[in-house]
Design a protein around this motif. Structure first.
Motif, PDB file in Angstrom:
ATOM      1  N   LYS A 134      76.453  18.510  -4.464  1.00  0.00           N
ATOM      2  CA  LYS A 134      75.095  18.407  -3.921  1.00  0.00           C
ATOM      3  C   LYS A 134      74.783  19.593  -3.011  1.00  0.00           C
ATOM      4  O   LYS A 134      73.698  20.178  -3.086  1.00  0.00           O
ATOM      5  CB  LYS A 134      74.935  17.103  -3.135  1.00  0.00           C
ATOM      6  N   ASP A 135      75.730  19.931  -2.149  1.00  0.00           N
ATOM      7  CA  ASP A 135      75.524  21.042  -1.211  1.00  0.00           C
ATOM      8  C   ASP A 135      75.394  22.378  -1.943  1.00  0.00           C
ATOM      9  O   ASP A 135      74.597  23.234  -1.556  1.00  0.00           O
ATOM     10  CB  ASP A 135      76.666  21.119  -0.201  1.00  0.00           C
ATOM     11  N   GLN A 136      76.174  22.560  -2.997  1.00  0.00           N
ATOM     12  CA  GLN A 136      76.115  23.805  -3.758  1.00  0.00           C
ATOM     13  C   GLN A 136      74.783  23.930  -4.510  1.00  0.00           C
ATOM     14  O   GLN A 136      74.201  25.012  -4.571  1.00  0.00           O
ATOM     15  CB  GLN A 136      77.286  23.911  -4.734  1.00  0.00           C
ATOM     16  N   ILE A 137      74.317  22.841  -5.068  1.00  0.00           N
ATOM     17  CA  ILE A 137      73.015  22.870  -5.745  1.00  0.00           C
ATOM     18  C   ILE A 137      71.928  23.196  -4.732  1.00  0.00           C
ATOM     19  O   ILE A 137      71.101  24.088  -4.947  1.00  0.00           O
ATOM     20  CB  ILE A 137      72.738  21.537  -6.469  1.00  0.00           C
ATOM     21  N   PHE A 138      71.948  22.495  -3.613  1.00  0.00           N
ATOM     22  CA  PHE A 138      70.958  22.721  -2.565  1.00  0.00           C
ATOM     23  C   PHE A 138      70.997  24.172  -2.066  1.00  0.00           C
ATOM     24  O   PHE A 138      69.960  24.848  -1.973  1.00  0.00           O
ATOM     25  CB  PHE A 138      71.202  21.742  -1.409  1.00  0.00           C
ATOM     26  N   ALA A 139      72.187  24.662  -1.740  1.00  0.00           N
ATOM     27  CA  ALA A 139      72.325  26.016  -1.206  1.00  0.00           C
ATOM     28  C   ALA A 139      71.866  27.065  -2.212  1.00  0.00           C
ATOM     29  O   ALA A 139      71.189  28.043  -1.848  1.00  0.00           O
ATOM     30  CB  ALA A 139      73.776  26.273  -0.788  1.00  0.00           C
ATOM     31  N   HIS A 140      72.216  26.872  -3.470  1.00  0.00           N
ATOM     32  CA  HIS A 140      71.826  27.865  -4.471  1.00  0.00           C
ATOM     33  C   HIS A 140      70.345  27.768  -4.831  1.00  0.00           C
ATOM     34  O   HIS A 140      69.725  28.797  -5.141  1.00  0.00           O
ATOM     35  CB  HIS A 140      72.736  27.784  -5.702  1.00  0.00           C
ATOM     36  N   GLU A 141      69.762  26.589  -4.784  1.00  0.00           N
ATOM     37  CA  GLU A 141      68.306  26.487  -4.986  1.00  0.00           C
ATOM     38  C   GLU A 141      67.583  27.271  -3.899  1.00  0.00           C
ATOM     39  O   GLU A 141      66.634  28.014  -4.174  1.00  0.00           O
ATOM     40  CB  GLU A 141      67.847  25.025  -4.974  1.00  0.00           C
ATOM     41  N   ASN A 142      68.035  27.113  -2.662  1.00  0.00           N
ATOM     42  CA  ASN A 142      67.424  27.848  -1.555  1.00  0.00           C
ATOM     43  C   ASN A 142      67.664  29.343  -1.670  1.00  0.00           C
ATOM     44  O   ASN A 142      66.777  30.145  -1.384  1.00  0.00           O
ATOM     45  CB  ASN A 142      67.942  27.322  -0.215  1.00  0.00           C
ATOM     46  N   ALA A 143      68.869  29.737  -2.072  1.00  0.00           N
ATOM     47  CA  ALA A 143      69.168  31.159  -2.225  1.00  0.00           C
ATOM     48  C   ALA A 143      68.309  31.780  -3.318  1.00  0.00           C
ATOM     49  O   ALA A 143      67.767  32.883  -3.148  1.00  0.00           O
ATOM     50  CB  ALA A 143      70.652  31.354  -2.527  1.00  0.00           C
ATOM     51  N   VAL A 144      68.166  31.092  -4.437  1.00  0.00           N
ATOM     52  CA  VAL A 144      67.333  31.606  -5.527  1.00  0.00           C
ATOM     53  C   VAL A 144      65.899  31.798  -5.035  1.00  0.00           C
ATOM     54  O   VAL A 144      65.284  32.846  -5.272  1.00  0.00           O
ATOM     55  CB  VAL A 144      67.400  30.682  -6.763  1.00  0.00           C
ATOM     56  N   LEU A 145      65.365  30.815  -4.338  1.00  0.00           N
ATOM     57  CA  LEU A 145      64.009  30.924  -3.808  1.00  0.00           C
ATOM     58  C   LEU A 145      63.891  32.099  -2.837  1.00  0.00           C
ATOM     59  O   LEU A 145      62.943  32.898  -2.918  1.00  0.00           O
ATOM     60  CB  LEU A 145      63.604  29.616  -3.125  1.00  0.00           C
TER      61      LEU A 145
END
Length: 183
Positions: A134-145
């Motif tokens: 969950k944390d990796q998905i969240f962190a990478h969604e934010n990084a992509v944005l």
């Protein structure tokens, strides 16, 4: 019946607040947090700070995954994240130094990232793997944005190009994170 409706209303009002809170996790300070939650483009210092803090979280949470995960897939992903985010950290530090950007890169995660790490530290096995995913998905969604926005509208040409070039790898990381075991 009134108690049920009150409880449902309380939950309905609490969920957006809870869901909005992690958006601030990838930022430093109130203004940067507001920029991430809205569609404002990050300034060069905001971008560099948030990218550096994101790398710190990725590296430290992935080092923890090597110790606490029971999943071979999670450990393999964590190894890849450590290597990739150490590289982007080195690249960012070099660009900040060579382009004379007036920003001091952080050496610690922000408070929300620290909270996520504390939560991960208390978990083992499958529970750890689920939260790490969950944390990796969240962190990478934010990084992509973050990288998309800076690549489109950043005000430093070198960082803007780097953001554009790094974006594909971050998108790949996001896809890999979504494939990890867990919910």
């Amino acid at each position: 019946m009134k108690t049920f409706h009150l409880a449902a209303l309380t939950l309905a009002l609490a969920v957006p607040v809870t869901l909005a809170t992690p958006a601030v996790a990838q930022t430093e300070g109130g203004q940067a947090g507001m920029n991430s939650m809205m569609s404002a483009n990050p300034s060069t210092p905001e971008f560099a700070t948030q990218a550096a803090q994101g790398d710190l979280f990725e590296i430290q949470s992935s080092e923890l995954a090597l110790q606490q995960s029971t999943s071979a897939a999670t450990r393999a992903f964590a190894t890849q994240m450590i290597e990739a985010h150490r590289k982007t950290t080195t690249d960012l530090k070099g660009m900040v130094a060579s382009d004379r950007i007036s920003v001091k890169l952080p050496t610690a995660m922000n408070a929300a990232q620290e909270q996520m790490m504390t939560k991960l530290q208390g978990l083992q096995g499958t529970a750890f793997d689920t939260q790490y995913r969950k944390d990796q998905i969240f962190a990478h969604e934010n990084a992509v944005l973050l990288f998309e926005r800076y690549a489109q509208a950043g005000d430093n040409a070198a960082l803007k190009g780097w953001a554009a070039n790094t974006l594909g790898e971050l998108q790949h990381h996001l896809e890999l994170a979504r494939q990890l075991p867990g919910e």
